[in-house]
Motif scaffolding. Structure first.
Motif, mmCIF file in Angstrom:
data_model
loop_
_atom_site.group_PDB
_atom_site.id
_atom_site.type_symbol
_atom_site.label_atom_id
_atom_site.label_comp_id
_atom_site.label_asym_id
_atom_site.label_seq_id
_atom_site.Cartn_x
_atom_site.Cartn_y
_atom_site.Cartn_z
ATOM 1 N N GLY A 1 55.237 -30.398 47.292
ATOM 2 C CA GLY A 1 55.042 -28.974 45.836
ATOM 3 C C GLY A 1 55.528 -27.843 46.434
ATOM 4 O O GLY A 1 55.209 -26.593 46.189
ATOM 5 N N ASP A 2 57.106 -27.756 46.815
ATOM 6 C CA ASP A 2 57.785 -26.497 46.984
ATOM 7 C C ASP A 2 58.004 -25.610 45.845
ATOM 8 O O ASP A 2 57.563 -24.722 45.471
ATOM 9 C CB ASP A 2 59.122 -26.831 48.043
ATOM 10 N N ASP A 3 58.026 -26.939 44.532
ATOM 11 C CA ASP A 3 58.289 -26.321 43.120
ATOM 12 C C ASP A 3 57.018 -25.178 43.209
ATOM 13 O O ASP A 3 55.580 -26.002 42.862
ATOM 14 C CB ASP A 3 58.812 -26.828 42.432
ATOM 15 N N ASP A 4 57.400 -24.142 42.688
ATOM 16 C CA ASP A 4 56.051 -23.573 42.140
ATOM 17 C C ASP A 4 56.474 -23.186 40.150
ATOM 18 O O ASP A 4 57.364 -23.131 39.426
ATOM 19 C CB ASP A 4 56.596 -21.766 41.959
ATOM 20 N N LEU A 5 54.956 -24.013 39.555
ATOM 21 C CA LEU A 5 54.599 -24.204 37.843
ATOM 22 C C LEU A 5 53.796 -23.234 37.723
ATOM 23 O O LEU A 5 53.377 -23.397 36.629
ATOM 24 C CB LEU A 5 54.129 -25.477 38.208
ATOM 25 N N ARG A 6 53.188 -22.355 38.405
ATOM 26 C CA ARG A 6 52.753 -21.132 38.574
ATOM 27 C C ARG A 6 53.033 -20.287 37.083
ATOM 28 O O ARG A 6 52.074 -20.940 36.109
ATOM 29 C CB ARG A 6 52.075 -20.293 39.441
ATOM 30 N N GLY A 7 53.905 -19.369 37.213
ATOM 31 C CA GLY A 7 53.995 -18.951 35.889
ATOM 32 C C GLY A 7 53.400 -18.192 35.350
ATOM 33 O O GLY A 7 53.711 -17.033 34.127
ATOM 34 N N ASP A 8 52.317 -17.707 35.133
ATOM 35 C CA ASP A 8 51.329 -16.914 34.209
ATOM 36 C C ASP A 8 50.052 -17.418 34.539
ATOM 37 O O ASP A 8 49.569 -18.028 36.342
ATOM 38 C CB ASP A 8 51.458 -18.078 32.777
ATOM 39 N N ASP A 9 48.923 -16.698 34.065
ATOM 40 C CA ASP A 9 48.029 -16.636 34.994
ATOM 41 C C ASP A 9 46.972 -17.235 34.779
ATOM 42 O O ASP A 9 45.805 -17.411 35.150
ATOM 43 C CB ASP A 9 47.477 -14.943 35.013
ATOM 44 N N LEU B 1 48.961 -17.478 26.057
ATOM 45 C CA LEU B 1 48.345 -17.067 25.170
ATOM 46 C C LEU B 1 46.791 -18.196 25.241
ATOM 47 O O LEU B 1 46.196 -18.016 24.612
ATOM 48 C CB LEU B 1 49.116 -17.015 24.102
ATOM 49 N N ALA B 2 47.200 -19.318 25.187
ATOM 50 C CA ALA B 2 45.772 -20.451 25.040
ATOM 51 C C ALA B 2 45.079 -20.122 26.944
ATOM 52 O O ALA B 2 43.705 -19.761 26.145
ATOM 53 C CB ALA B 2 47.059 -21.437 25.289
ATOM 54 N N GLY B 3 45.188 -19.466 27.510
ATOM 55 C CA GLY B 3 44.662 -19.098 28.134
ATOM 56 C C GLY B 3 43.633 -17.551 27.762
ATOM 57 O O GLY B 3 42.596 -17.533 28.514
ATOM 58 N N VAL B 4 44.511 -17.199 27.790
ATOM 59 C CA VAL B 4 43.775 -15.770 27.640
ATOM 60 C C VAL B 4 42.836 -16.230 26.133
ATOM 61 O O VAL B 4 41.733 -15.301 26.455
ATOM 62 C CB VAL B 4 44.829 -14.836 26.854
ATOM 63 N N ARG C 1 40.565 -18.595 35.472
ATOM 64 C CA ARG C 1 40.939 -17.098 35.091
ATOM 65 C C ARG C 1 39.549 -16.145 35.312
ATOM 66 O O ARG C 1 40.418 -15.229 36.070
ATOM 67 C CB ARG C 1 41.412 -17.561 33.514
ATOM 68 N N LEU C 2 38.817 -16.340 35.314
ATOM 69 C CA LEU C 2 37.599 -15.530 35.647
ATOM 70 C C LEU C 2 37.149 -15.946 37.189
ATOM 71 O O LEU C 2 37.237 -14.038 36.689
ATOM 72 C CB LEU C 2 36.499 -16.115 34.817
ATOM 73 N N ARG C 3 37.611 -15.831 38.178
ATOM 74 C CA ARG C 3 37.231 -16.301 39.301
ATOM 75 C C ARG C 3 38.948 -15.313 39.341
ATOM 76 O O ARG C 3 37.938 -14.444 40.600
ATOM 77 C CB ARG C 3 37.873 -17.388 40.200
ATOM 78 N N ARG C 4 40.172 -15.538 39.271
ATOM 79 C CA ARG C 4 40.872 -14.887 39.522
ATOM 80 C C ARG C 4 40.788 -13.050 39.267
ATOM 81 O O ARG C 4 41.546 -12.562 40.539
ATOM 82 C CB ARG C 4 42.248 -15.414 39.406
ATOM 83 N N ARG C 5 39.805 -12.935 38.587
ATOM 84 C CA ARG C 5 39.902 -11.916 37.484
ATOM 85 C C ARG C 5 38.461 -11.306 38.561
ATOM 86 O O ARG C 5 38.263 -9.363 38.029
ATOM 87 C CB ARG C 5 39.753 -11.760 36.521
ATOM 88 N N ARG C 6 37.912 -11.670 39.099
ATOM 89 C CA ARG C 6 36.804 -11.614 39.875
ATOM 90 C C ARG C 6 35.405 -11.350 39.338
ATOM 91 O O ARG C 6 35.101 -10.211 39.132
ATOM 92 C CB ARG C 6 36.832 -10.076 41.109
#
Length: 414
Positions: A406-414, A86-89, A124-129
């Motif tokens: 860095g094998d653990d994936d902490l991404r979890g959200d956009d 939510l904070a990212g959005v 986030r802007l880059r990822r959404r083009r």
């Protein structure tokens, strides 16, 4: 001379920990290629008054409740996935348009962010083009890198090789991340005899000298740290209060007439201070701990273990970069150990590539440059090993450090 590109460096006016790296990076870019146009702007201000008010309002550290609110807010936006998302959005909704407008007005070819709140929105802007300009993140903390790192960011620059694993855990195993120098004063990488530094600063030639630092904010238990230093026979406390004039005035009144306490505001002589000092007591993590480590000045993190500082404290201990004193009664024994420790400068950081050189090469602005000055492959984010990766590993090996890939994936959200 025709320009070979425009680089926009985005910072935030909430502490020298973001503004200073921006200025050093801009200077490095100008040195690498004088034809490059470089501009520094306040990315947080560009995100709008509401975003700025929220961040600055949450950065009040002068009360117990202000500290607790900071701690709680940091935990919520980093550890609770729905709130983090939510904070990212909300960040994009409030600040995305302003950042895109600023980048368009400046006609930037590359954007580099030194502030994580801005980096998150740009990623986030880059990822959404929604942003066509490549983005680099300049990361100056050791740990707690959520918002510093993002899958949408094209290039991550880290000052600590140990940070690479966490960046990849957040941004993806194939993200482009390089350990660099050049985000702080290059004087830290030059040899400076202690006697010369003390003479230049007007400090006693003999006896312990301990730097007490509250960072650019001037926060933490500075009074307690000073008392601990004064309990050491003959020790001098040099206190960096940053831009917090109120704290400096209070400490001046408290220690009036005490010749062993020297109070400083913001200073650009930190490289000499760490060459002169026998130990550092510092409250706000960041580049200051790395600078002392490179100088060989034993460091204790103490006085403000809040939010991201707590995570950095755990990493300091894990990687052996600094001691951590979590309570005042722990500080005295830690200081005794620091004063007894062997001083060992870590000049192997000279072997890292410059942040400016990596930005120009990785993000496609190296056509005019002599490849002998940087030599990095201009590919960004392709997951292949790049020049500079080996040097990061060499620095880690010489420091006795490690990272687990860095094998653990902490991404979890956009």
């Amino acid at each position: 001379m025709a320009t070979s590109g425009r680089v926009l460096v985005l910072s935030a006016a909430i502490g020298e920990g973001h503004d200073l790296p921006a200025r050093w990076l801009a200077a490095g870019l100008a040195e690498e290629d004088p034809a490059i146009e470089v501009e520094i702007a306040d990315g947080l201000a560009a995100m709008g008054r509401l975003s700025e008010r929220v961040v600055l309002g949450g950065s009040s550290f002068e009360s117990v409740w202000g500290n607790r609110l900071f701690d709680l807010t940091h935990w919520l936006i980093t550890e609770v996935a729905p709130i983090r998302a939510l904070a990212g959005v909300v960040g994009v909704a409030l600040g995305g348009r302003g950042l895109r407008r600023l980048i368009a007005e400046r006609r930037a070819d590359v954007v580099v962010s030194t502030y994580p709140g801005v980096t998150e929105v740009l990623g986030r802007l880059r990822r959404r083009r929604r942003l066509a300009v490549p983005v680099a993140s300049a990361i100056t903390d050791l740990a707690s890198l959520r918002y510093w790192a993002h899958p949408g960011v094209d290039l991550h620059l880290v000052t600590h090789p140990e940070s690479i694993a966490e960046v990849r855990a957040i941004a993806g195993a194939r993200t482009d991340v390089v350990a660099v120098r050049g985000l702080n004063d290059p004087a830290f990488l030059t040899e400076r005899p202690r006697a010369d530094a003390r003479r230049a600063l007007g400090l006693p030639p003999d006896g312990p000298v301990v730097v007490v630092s509250g960072g650019g904010w001037g926060v933490g238990d500075l009074a307690g740290a000073i008392d601990t230093v004064l309990a050491v026979d003959g020790a001098v406390a040099v206190v960096m209060c940053g831009r917090n004039d109120a704290v400096r005035e209070r400490l001046a009144a408290r220690h009036a007439g005490e010749p062993r306490v020297r109070l400083l505001g913001f200073t650009d002589r930190v490289a000499d201070l760490f060459a002169a000092a026998d130990a550092l007591v510092h409250s706000t993590a960041g580049l200051t701990v790395l600078e002392a480590y490179v100088r060989g000045c034993p460091t204790i993190s103490y006085g403000w273990g809040r939010g991201h500082i707590r995570a950095n404290n755990e990493a300091f201990e894990r990687f052996g970069l600094a001691q951590v004193a979590r309570r005042r009664r722990d500080l005295g024994p830690a200081l005794d150990r620091a004063l007894a420790a062997e001083r060992l400068a870590h000049l192997e950081f000279r072997g890292l590539p410059t942040a400016a050189g990596v930005v120009l090469a990785r993000l496609g602005m190296a056509q005019r440059r002599d490849t002998g000055r940087g030599g990095e492959d201009a590919r960004a984010g392709d997951g292949e090993r790049q020049p500079g990766d080996e040097r990061s590993g060499q620095v880690l090996a010489q420091r006795g450090g490690r990272h687990d890939g860095g094998d653990d994936d902490l991404r979890g959200d956009d």
